[in-house]
Scaffold this motif. Structure first.
Motif, PDB file in Angstrom:
ATOM      1  N   UNK A  69       0.834  -1.186   0.000  1.00 17.86           N
ATOM      2  CA  UNK A  69       0.000   0.000   0.000  1.00 17.86           C
ATOM      3  C   UNK A  69       0.877   1.248   0.000  1.00 17.86           C
ATOM      4  N   UNK A  70       1.887   1.233   0.842  1.00 17.15           N
ATOM      5  CA  UNK A  70       2.774   2.390   0.955  1.00 17.15           C
ATOM      6  C   UNK A  70       3.555   2.596  -0.338  1.00 17.15           C
ATOM      7  N   UNK A  71       4.041   1.495  -0.923  1.00 16.91           N
ATOM      8  CA  UNK A  71       4.826   1.597  -2.148  1.00 16.91           C
ATOM      9  C   UNK A  71       3.979   2.177  -3.272  1.00 16.91           C
ATOM     10  N   UNK A  72       2.776   1.684  -3.357  1.00 15.38           N
ATOM     11  CA  UNK A  72       1.885   2.164  -4.406  1.00 15.38           C
ATOM     12  C   UNK A  72       1.656   3.659  -4.276  1.00 15.38           C
ATOM     13  N   UNK A  73       1.428   4.081  -3.044  1.00 14.72           N
ATOM     14  CA  UNK A  73       1.138   5.493  -2.842  1.00 14.72           C
ATOM     15  C   UNK A  73       2.398   6.342  -2.966  1.00 14.72           C
ATOM     16  N   UNK A  74       3.542   5.786  -2.583  1.00 14.07           N
ATOM     17  CA  UNK A  74       4.794   6.521  -2.725  1.00 14.07           C
ATOM     18  C   UNK A  74       5.083   6.768  -4.205  1.00 14.07           C
ATOM     19  N   UNK A  75       4.896   5.725  -5.000  1.00 10.75           N
ATOM     20  CA  UNK A  75       5.096   5.852  -6.441  1.00 10.75           C
ATOM     21  C   UNK A  75       4.164   6.897  -7.016  1.00 10.75           C
ATOM     22  N   UNK A  76       2.919   6.781  -6.613  1.00 10.43           N
ATOM     23  CA  UNK A  76       1.917   7.732  -7.059  1.00 10.43           C
ATOM     24  C   UNK A  76       2.338   9.155  -6.722  1.00 10.43           C
ATOM     25  N   UNK A  77       2.862   9.326  -5.522  1.00 10.57           N
ATOM     26  CA  UNK A  77       3.271  10.647  -5.076  1.00 10.57           C
ATOM     27  C   UNK A  77       4.404  11.227  -5.903  1.00 10.57           C
ATOM     28  N   UNK A  78       5.397  10.391  -6.213  1.00  9.49           N
ATOM     29  CA  UNK A  78       6.526  10.865  -7.006  1.00  9.49           C
ATOM     30  C   UNK A  78       6.060  11.241  -8.412  1.00  9.49           C
ATOM     31  N   UNK A  79       5.239  10.394  -8.996  1.00  8.77           N
ATOM     32  CA  UNK A  79       4.710  10.722 -10.317  1.00  8.77           C
ATOM     33  C   UNK A  79       3.885  11.997 -10.259  1.00  8.77           C
ATOM     34  N   UNK A  80       3.096  12.132  -9.199  1.00  7.12           N
ATOM     35  CA  UNK A  80       2.239  13.318  -9.108  1.00  7.12           C
ATOM     36  C   UNK A  80       3.072  14.583  -9.180  1.00  7.12           C
ATOM     37  N   UNK A  81       4.151  14.603  -8.410  1.00 11.15           N
ATOM     38  CA  UNK A  81       5.003  15.795  -8.402  1.00 11.15           C
ATOM     39  C   UNK A  81       5.555  16.097  -9.787  1.00 11.15           C
ATOM     40  N   UNK A  82       6.048  15.055 -10.442  1.00 17.06           N
ATOM     41  CA  UNK A  82       6.702  15.269 -11.727  1.00 17.06           C
ATOM     42  C   UNK A  82       5.694  15.568 -12.830  1.00 17.06           C
ATOM     43  N   UNK A  83       4.526  14.955 -12.727  1.00 13.21           N
ATOM     44  CA  UNK A  83       3.515  15.144 -13.772  1.00 13.21           C
ATOM     45  C   UNK A  83       2.774  16.462 -13.630  1.00 13.21           C
ATOM     46  N   UNK A  84       2.915  17.089 -12.460  1.00 10.35           N
ATOM     47  CA  UNK A  84       2.234  18.361 -12.242  1.00 10.35           C
ATOM     48  C   UNK A  84       2.604  19.345 -13.351  1.00 10.35           C
TER      49      UNK A  84
END
Lengths: 163, 163
Positions: free
Chosen positions: B20-35
DNA sequence: CACAATTCAGTTGTGCACAATTGAATGGTG
DNA sequence: CACCATTCAATTGTGCACAACTGAATTGTG
């Protein structure tokens, strides 16, 4: 000889899909098995923590799960509506809300004991494989969290910014 | 010597949190870069597919991403509102809706080329490590999907059910 | 051709994740 | 004590995931 950008994009596509799919596949398997308990996957995570700690404030719960009140507040209300937990303002600190299991919530643990075995048999993974995979995933999470922390200015170690 | 239920539950807690944490961590990193690109992570996944295929019906898109129309319909509307894709009923089959990139959508690819490299540098993983991890994750997904398929009665191979 | 089954996109409703904000309670400082 | 910053839970708004359903178009069968 250097990996061109186009190939990176294709590889990114692969790893993106993999992770996204894995996360959702896991979620799906848990969903099926947890249906019997009347829990969603995130609710199960909360219950796992409460079965270990029995009572703790929302804040602490959020630290264990890395979730904020925006996610936890409505989730806990649903668990309360289901009769599994009680929420009450702390007498010591009126800002804090203590979450504790009801008897029903405690009792649910007995039925939950079979969940991991069913999951394990779904994956065909043994304890050692599970542990190894977890270690691998945790490495990744650690790396990602560190990267995310760097990108976010507040609290980021000063002096390490790009020149 | 057998692993008792209680230990399984603890181990399940561990692996649950990890994933769960890994999935959300990945999501978070992508979110920042995709912003920078104005995309969410799932929208980026859709664009990755479209950059490869240029035009395809919602159904095919869903098969690539393992997402159904309930998820894709509103997502595609947002991409359309952002001017990145167009949706039009297929003339051949009126049930089907063709999704194709606009010029703006095609142009965005150039800016997206740097995304994977930024992700990679976030994780510190090289191409080989990424590939290895992906293989490992795919094994897991395959096992999970197979397990989920067995649990769902419809279409389950007949004769293989539990006696 | 007529009719039933299937296919496909869309909608509705529930629940989670997260950013941003609110408002009350608390703690620290002058 | 008065004032300001911080802490904490809750709320609001956006977006994704998925189940269940709707309705139109298509396909298969008699």
């Amino acid at each position: 000889m250097n990996t061109p950008d186009d190939d990176w994009l294709r590889l990114d596509q692969q790893i993106c899909f993999s992770l996204h799919a894995a996360s959702r596949a896991f979620n799906g398997v848990y969903r099926q098995i947890l249906k019997d308990l009347g829990l969603t996957y995130p609710q199960y995570l909360v219950m796992l923590v409460l079965w270990e700690h029995d009572e703790l404030p929302v804040k602490k719960l959020g630290e264990h799960l890395r979730l904020d009140s925006g996610t936890l507040s409505p989730l806990l209300k649903r668990l309360e509506a289901a009769g599994l937990v009680r929420r009450e303002r702390s007498a010591r600190d009126e800002r804090s809300v203590e979450v504790r299991l009801t008897e029903e919530g405690v009792a649910l643990r007995a039925r939950a004991l079979q969940v991991p075995r069913r999951i394990a048999s779904s994956t065909g993974f043994g304890p050692e494989e599970v542990r190894a995979l977890r270690a691998r995933i945790d490495e990744l999470t650690t790396a990602l969290d560190a990267a995310a922390a760097l990108a976010e200015p507040q609290g980021g170690s000063p002096g390490t910014g790009p020149s």
